[in-house]
Design an enzyme around this catalytic site. Structure first.
Site, PDB file in Angstrom:
ATOM      1  N   GLU A  92       0.810  -1.211   0.000  1.00 59.23           N
ATOM      2  CA  GLU A  92       0.000   0.000   0.000  1.00 59.23           C
ATOM      3  C   GLU A  92       0.847   1.264   0.000  1.00 59.23           C
ATOM      4  O   GLU A  92       1.969   1.288   0.498  1.00 59.23           O
ATOM      5  CB  GLU A  92      -0.944  -0.001   1.193  1.00 59.23           C
ATOM      6  CG  GLU A  92      -0.224   0.097   2.510  1.00 59.23           C
ATOM      7  CD  GLU A  92      -1.185   0.091   3.691  1.00 59.23           C
ATOM      8  OE1 GLU A  92      -2.124  -0.716   3.688  1.00 59.23           O
ATOM      9  OE2 GLU A  92      -0.983   0.908   4.593  1.00 59.23           O
ATOM     10  N   CYS A 105       3.278   8.387   1.365  1.00 59.30           N
ATOM     11  CA  CYS A 105       3.811   7.435   2.334  1.00 59.30           C
ATOM     12  C   CYS A 105       4.091   6.123   1.611  1.00 59.30           C
ATOM     13  O   CYS A 105       3.179   5.537   1.027  1.00 59.30           O
ATOM     14  CB  CYS A 105       2.771   7.248   3.448  1.00 59.30           C
ATOM     15  SG  CYS A 105       3.238   6.023   4.667  1.00 59.30           S
ATOM     16  N   CYS A 112       6.408  -7.152   7.834  1.00 55.66           N
ATOM     17  CA  CYS A 112       7.499  -6.598   8.652  1.00 55.66           C
ATOM     18  C   CYS A 112       7.851  -7.608   9.737  1.00 55.66           C
ATOM     19  O   CYS A 112       6.968  -8.206  10.350  1.00 55.66           O
ATOM     20  CB  CYS A 112       7.055  -5.283   9.284  1.00 55.66           C
ATOM     21  SG  CYS A 112       8.356  -4.494  10.260  1.00 55.66           S
ATOM     22  N   CYS A 116       6.061  -5.203  16.196  1.00 57.08           N
ATOM     23  CA  CYS A 116       5.594  -4.361  17.305  1.00 57.08           C
ATOM     24  C   CYS A 116       4.167  -4.775  17.677  1.00 57.08           C
ATOM     25  O   CYS A 116       3.356  -5.092  16.795  1.00 57.08           O
ATOM     26  CB  CYS A 116       5.630  -2.894  16.899  1.00 57.08           C
ATOM     27  SG  CYS A 116       7.271  -2.376  16.382  1.00 57.08           S
ATOM     28  N   CYS A 119       0.965  -2.931  15.994  1.00 51.82           N
ATOM     29  CA  CYS A 119       0.957  -2.574  14.574  1.00 51.82           C
ATOM     30  C   CYS A 119       0.348  -3.667  13.708  1.00 51.82           C
ATOM     31  O   CYS A 119       0.664  -4.845  13.872  1.00 51.82           O
ATOM     32  CB  CYS A 119       2.391  -2.309  14.130  1.00 51.82           C
ATOM     33  SG  CYS A 119       2.567  -2.009  12.376  1.00 51.82           S
ATOM     34  N   GLY A 164       6.629  -2.040   6.750  1.00 43.98           N
ATOM     35  CA  GLY A 164       8.024  -2.471   6.687  1.00 43.98           C
ATOM     36  C   GLY A 164       8.960  -1.592   7.485  1.00 43.98           C
ATOM     37  O   GLY A 164       8.626  -0.481   7.886  1.00 43.98           O
ATOM     38  N   GLU A 165      10.139  -2.130   7.750  1.00 41.95           N
ATOM     39  CA  GLU A 165      11.173  -1.404   8.478  1.00 41.95           C
ATOM     40  C   GLU A 165      12.256  -1.021   7.459  1.00 41.95           C
ATOM     41  O   GLU A 165      13.015  -1.885   7.009  1.00 41.95           O
ATOM     42  CB  GLU A 165      11.727  -2.298   9.596  1.00 41.95           C
ATOM     43  CG  GLU A 165      12.989  -1.798  10.262  1.00 41.95           C
ATOM     44  CD  GLU A 165      12.955  -0.326  10.701  1.00 41.95           C
ATOM     45  OE1 GLU A 165      12.037   0.074  11.428  1.00 41.95           O
ATOM     46  OE2 GLU A 165      13.865   0.416  10.286  1.00 41.95           O
ATOM     47  N   SER A 196      11.366   6.773   8.671  1.00 39.53           N
ATOM     48  CA  SER A 196      11.023   6.393  10.043  1.00 39.53           C
ATOM     49  C   SER A 196      11.549   4.994  10.352  1.00 39.53           C
ATOM     50  O   SER A 196      11.330   4.057   9.588  1.00 39.53           O
ATOM     51  CB  SER A 196       9.497   6.416  10.198  1.00 39.53           C
ATOM     52  OG  SER A 196       9.126   5.896  11.449  1.00 39.53           O
ATOM     53  N   SER A 219      10.759   5.742  16.007  1.00 38.34           N
ATOM     54  CA  SER A 219       9.554   5.324  16.718  1.00 38.34           C
ATOM     55  C   SER A 219       9.950   4.932  18.133  1.00 38.34           C
ATOM     56  O   SER A 219      10.470   3.842  18.355  1.00 38.34           O
ATOM     57  CB  SER A 219       8.915   4.129  16.008  1.00 38.34           C
ATOM     58  OG  SER A 219       8.478   4.522  14.740  1.00 38.34           O
ATOM     59  N   LEU A 220       9.711   5.825  19.064  1.00 39.61           N
ATOM     60  CA  LEU A 220      10.147   5.570  20.440  1.00 39.61           C
ATOM     61  C   LEU A 220       9.019   4.889  21.225  1.00 39.61           C
ATOM     62  O   LEU A 220       9.192   3.796  21.740  1.00 39.61           O
ATOM     63  CB  LEU A 220      10.568   6.899  21.077  1.00 39.61           C
ATOM     64  CG  LEU A 220      11.371   6.820  22.352  1.00 39.61           C
ATOM     65  CD1 LEU A 220      12.660   6.035  22.184  1.00 39.61           C
ATOM     66  CD2 LEU A 220      11.700   8.238  22.855  1.00 39.61           C
ATOM     67  N   HIS A 221       7.909   5.548  21.336  1.00 40.60           N
ATOM     68  CA  HIS A 221       6.666   5.005  21.915  1.00 40.60           C
ATOM     69  C   HIS A 221       6.692   4.672  23.403  1.00 40.60           C
ATOM     70  O   HIS A 221       5.663   4.329  23.978  1.00 40.60           O
ATOM     71  CB  HIS A 221       6.161   3.771  21.146  1.00 40.60           C
ATOM     72  CG  HIS A 221       5.988   3.998  19.677  1.00 40.60           C
ATOM     73  ND1 HIS A 221       5.558   5.191  19.145  1.00 40.60           N
ATOM     74  CD2 HIS A 221       6.189   3.175  18.612  1.00 40.60           C
ATOM     75  CE1 HIS A 221       5.499   5.083  17.822  1.00 40.60           C
ATOM     76  NE2 HIS A 221       5.884   3.886  17.468  1.00 40.60           N
ATOM     77  N   ASN A 297      -4.207   4.481  16.513  1.00 44.16           N
ATOM     78  CA  ASN A 297      -5.272   4.069  15.603  1.00 44.16           C
ATOM     79  C   ASN A 297      -5.648   2.635  15.908  1.00 44.16           C
ATOM     80  O   ASN A 297      -4.881   1.727  15.588  1.00 44.16           O
ATOM     81  CB  ASN A 297      -4.705   4.075  14.179  1.00 44.16           C
ATOM     82  CG  ASN A 297      -5.408   5.078  13.320  1.00 44.16           C
ATOM     83  OD1 ASN A 297      -6.643   5.156  13.318  1.00 44.16           O
ATOM     84  ND2 ASN A 297      -4.629   5.837  12.598  1.00 44.16           N
ATOM     85  N   CYS A 341      -1.336   2.886   9.334  1.00 49.94           N
ATOM     86  CA  CYS A 341      -0.254   1.975   8.975  1.00 49.94           C
ATOM     87  C   CYS A 341      -0.710   0.514   8.846  1.00 49.94           C
ATOM     88  O   CYS A 341      -1.136  -0.097   9.808  1.00 49.94           O
ATOM     89  CB  CYS A 341       0.817   2.090  10.069  1.00 49.94           C
ATOM     90  SG  CYS A 341       2.211   1.014   9.955  1.00 49.94           S
TER      91      CYS A 341
HETATM   92  N1  SAH Z   1       8.787   0.496  10.564  1.00 54.60           N
HETATM   93  C1  SAH Z   1       8.961   1.882  10.692  1.00 54.60           C
HETATM   94  C2  SAH Z   1       8.149   2.690   9.704  1.00 54.60           C
HETATM   95  C3  SAH Z   1       6.739   2.249   9.440  1.00 54.60           C
HETATM   96  S1  SAH Z   1       5.584   2.424  10.749  1.00 54.60           S
HETATM   97  C4  SAH Z   1       8.691   2.336  12.111  1.00 54.60           C
HETATM   98  O1  SAH Z   1       8.163   1.551  12.896  1.00 54.60           O
HETATM   99  O2  SAH Z   1       9.029   3.474  12.432  1.00 54.60           O
HETATM  100  C5  SAH Z   1       5.269   4.172  10.779  1.00 54.60           C
HETATM  101  C6  SAH Z   1       4.757   4.677  12.116  1.00 54.60           C
HETATM  102  O3  SAH Z   1       3.412   4.239  12.367  1.00 54.60           O
HETATM  103  C7  SAH Z   1       5.583   4.177  13.299  1.00 54.60           C
HETATM  104  O4  SAH Z   1       5.891   5.209  14.193  1.00 54.60           O
HETATM  105  C8  SAH Z   1       4.640   3.171  13.926  1.00 54.60           C
HETATM  106  O5  SAH Z   1       4.951   2.933  15.249  1.00 54.60           O
HETATM  107  C9  SAH Z   1       3.303   3.820  13.711  1.00 54.60           C
HETATM  108  N2  SAH Z   1       2.150   2.919  13.878  1.00 54.60           N
HETATM  109  C10 SAH Z   1       2.071   1.588  13.690  1.00 54.60           C
HETATM  110  N3  SAH Z   1       0.840   1.118  13.967  1.00 54.60           N
HETATM  111  C11 SAH Z   1       0.106   2.194  14.349  1.00 54.60           C
HETATM  112  C12 SAH Z   1      -1.232   2.378  14.767  1.00 54.60           C
HETATM  113  N4  SAH Z   1      -2.086   1.357  14.834  1.00 54.60           N
HETATM  114  N5  SAH Z   1      -1.641   3.627  15.115  1.00 54.60           N
HETATM  115  C13 SAH Z   1      -0.781   4.680  15.013  1.00 54.60           C
HETATM  116  N6  SAH Z   1       0.491   4.569  14.615  1.00 54.60           N
HETATM  117  C14 SAH Z   1       0.939   3.346  14.289  1.00 54.60           C
HETATM  118 FE1  SF4 Z   2       7.243  -2.936  11.577  1.00 59.33          FE
HETATM  119 FE2  SF4 Z   2       7.127  -0.288  12.027  1.00 59.33          FE
HETATM  120 FE3  SF4 Z   2       4.930  -1.834  12.298  1.00 59.33          FE
HETATM  121 FE4  SF4 Z   2       6.912  -2.038  14.072  1.00 59.33          FE
HETATM  122  S1  SF4 Z   2       5.615  -0.243  13.688  1.00 59.33           S
HETATM  123  S2  SF4 Z   2       5.830  -3.766  13.116  1.00 59.33           S
HETATM  124  S3  SF4 Z   2       8.686  -1.730  12.768  1.00 59.33           S
HETATM  125  S4  SF4 Z   2       6.050  -1.427  10.418  1.00 59.33           S
END
Ligand code: SAH
Ligand code: SF4
Length: 356
Positions: A92, A105, A112, A116, A119, A164-165, A196, A219-221, A297, A341
């Site tokens: 996508e 994007c 991936c 996480c 995600c 993806g990462e 990212s 992506s710290l979180h 989300n 995402c």
């Molecule tokens: N893999 C990379 C880039 C893709 S994800 C990364 O993790 O940074 C892009 C961003 O979307 C990241 O910050 C990720 O943590 C966030 N993300 C993933 N799932 C999400 C969700 N359900 N709601 C909001 N942000 C989300």
């Molecule tokens: Fe992969 Fe980024 Fe989703 Fe984590 S947040 S599973 S690194 S796409």
């Protein structure tokens, strides 16, 4: 056999390839002009390029390897594209409209492996890396779609935040960046591009050394190892101290601001205590930091995670501000078409499974 996408080659790589195949150096610039400025989709349309050169390109490369499977347009102008790759996999790509321009994007992998816990993309383990050509082609297909509307709109910004990462597909991501930045091609300014990463510290060092001038988002979180490991298992391999060391190196090398992404998940990472801890963690580099607060989300498959309440979001924001941390809350776009995402793809995959 499937031919690779011509979009995967940087200008230098194409020049070298053409020289090796007995063609003149200037042909590479001509071909690039047709690809990225005039944006043709057939080699035969490149009418100032000689036939022998067209033939050898046609034999070895494709211009279009992706096909549009679904296109969904949101009321706010966000467009989500689902593309089918030559091997049948779906990826996508999302176009978003902002006051400052149009940003796309892109996806870098099919699925991936980072996994996480919050995600949707991470639910689908990595099937394969995308080639640099497949990543560039996502931008080109969005641009070609805009071209058909005849409103002279240009993709001006790119965020590498799709499925993806990117740092787990490092070289292809770097080649992609070189292509889209090139002044002779799409000429999208490096400062308009953001990559990212979930925090692959070893690759952050490599990225810093490349001095690409592209923005980095991490992506710290979560502001401590216990919580971060709970929601992002990558934190076991690259705990916060190691991640912060790599960011210090990046800052020293590039002097460019780093964005920290922080999803706000109700009662998980959104308390005042975590905001204070986060401020502490990045306080000494606050002049080169920006925290992007992202209301979570919800994803069907992760039912126990909810979006933080508006009150918790405001309190988190205010706490950071009071500590002198630059921050903002990311506004949602395309919510009516699942532009979060990984969501569209995972829904399509589920539909496929049901049909089977
Ligand atoms: N893999 C990379 C880039 C893709 S994800 C990364 O993790 O940074 C892009 C961003 O979307 C990241 O910050 C990720 O943590 C966030 N993300 C993933 N799932 C999400 C969700 N359900 N709601 C909001 N942000 C989300
Ligand atoms: Fe992969 Fe980024 Fe989703 Fe984590 S947040 S599973 S690194 S796409």
């Amino acid at each position: 056999m499937n031919k690779p996408s011509i979009y995967g080659l940087t200008l230098d790589q194409l020049t070298e390839w053409l020289l090796e195949h007995g063609h003149k150096k200037f042909r590479a610039s001509q071909v690039w002009d047709w690809l990225y400025r005039k944006r043709v989709t057939q080699f035969s349309e490149m009418n100032n390029v000689n036939k022998e050169c067209i033939d050898v390109l046609e034999e070895n490369f494709s211009i279009q390897t992706l096909t549009e499977h679904v296109r969904q347009e949101s009321k706010d102008g966000t467009i989500k594209f689902l593309f089918r790759l030559q091997d049948g996999n779906l990826i996508e790509t999302v176009l978003m409209r902002h006051k400052y321009g149009l940003s796309v994007c892109v996806t870098t992998q099919v699925g991936c492996n980072i996994g996480c816990s919050f995600c949707a993309s991470g639910l689908l383990t990595k099937n394969r890396d995308l080639t640099s050509g497949e990543i560039v082609e996502q931008i080109m297909n969005v641009q070609l779609h805009l071209d058909t509307k005849g409103q002279d709109e240009r993709v001006s910004h790119i965020v590498v935040m799709g499925i993806g990462e990117p740092f787990d597909n490092f070289q292809n991501t770097v080649d992609f960046l070189e292509v889209v930045k090139d002044h002779k091609g799409l000429a999208i300014g490096a400062r308009h591009i953001t990559v990212s990463t979930s925090g692959l510290a070893n690759k952050i060092y490599e990225f810093a050394d490349l001095k690409l001038q592209v923005n980095l988002a991490v992506s710290l979180h979560a502001p401590n190892n216990e919580l971060r490991t709970k929601i992002m298992k990558i934190n076991k391999a690259f705990p916060i101290e190691k991640l912060m060391d790599s960011i210090d190196y990046y800052l020293e090398k590039t002097n460019r601001r780093v964005t920290y992404e922080y999803i706000l998940i109700r009662d998980v990472n959104d308390h005042k205590a975590e905001a204070l801890q986060l401020a502490e963690l990045i306080g000494d580099k606050r002049h080169l930091s920006y925290v992007n607060l992202i209301p979570y989300n919800p994803v069907d498959e992760h039912g126990d995670y909810q979006r933080s309440t508006p009150e918790a979001i405001s309190e988190f924001f205010d706490t950071l501000k009071k500590k002198g941390i630059n921050c903002g809350v990311r506004l949602e776009q395309g919510a009516d078409i699942d532009a979060a995402c990984g969501q569209l793809r995972s829904k399509q995959e589920k539909k496929k499974e049901k049909v089977k």
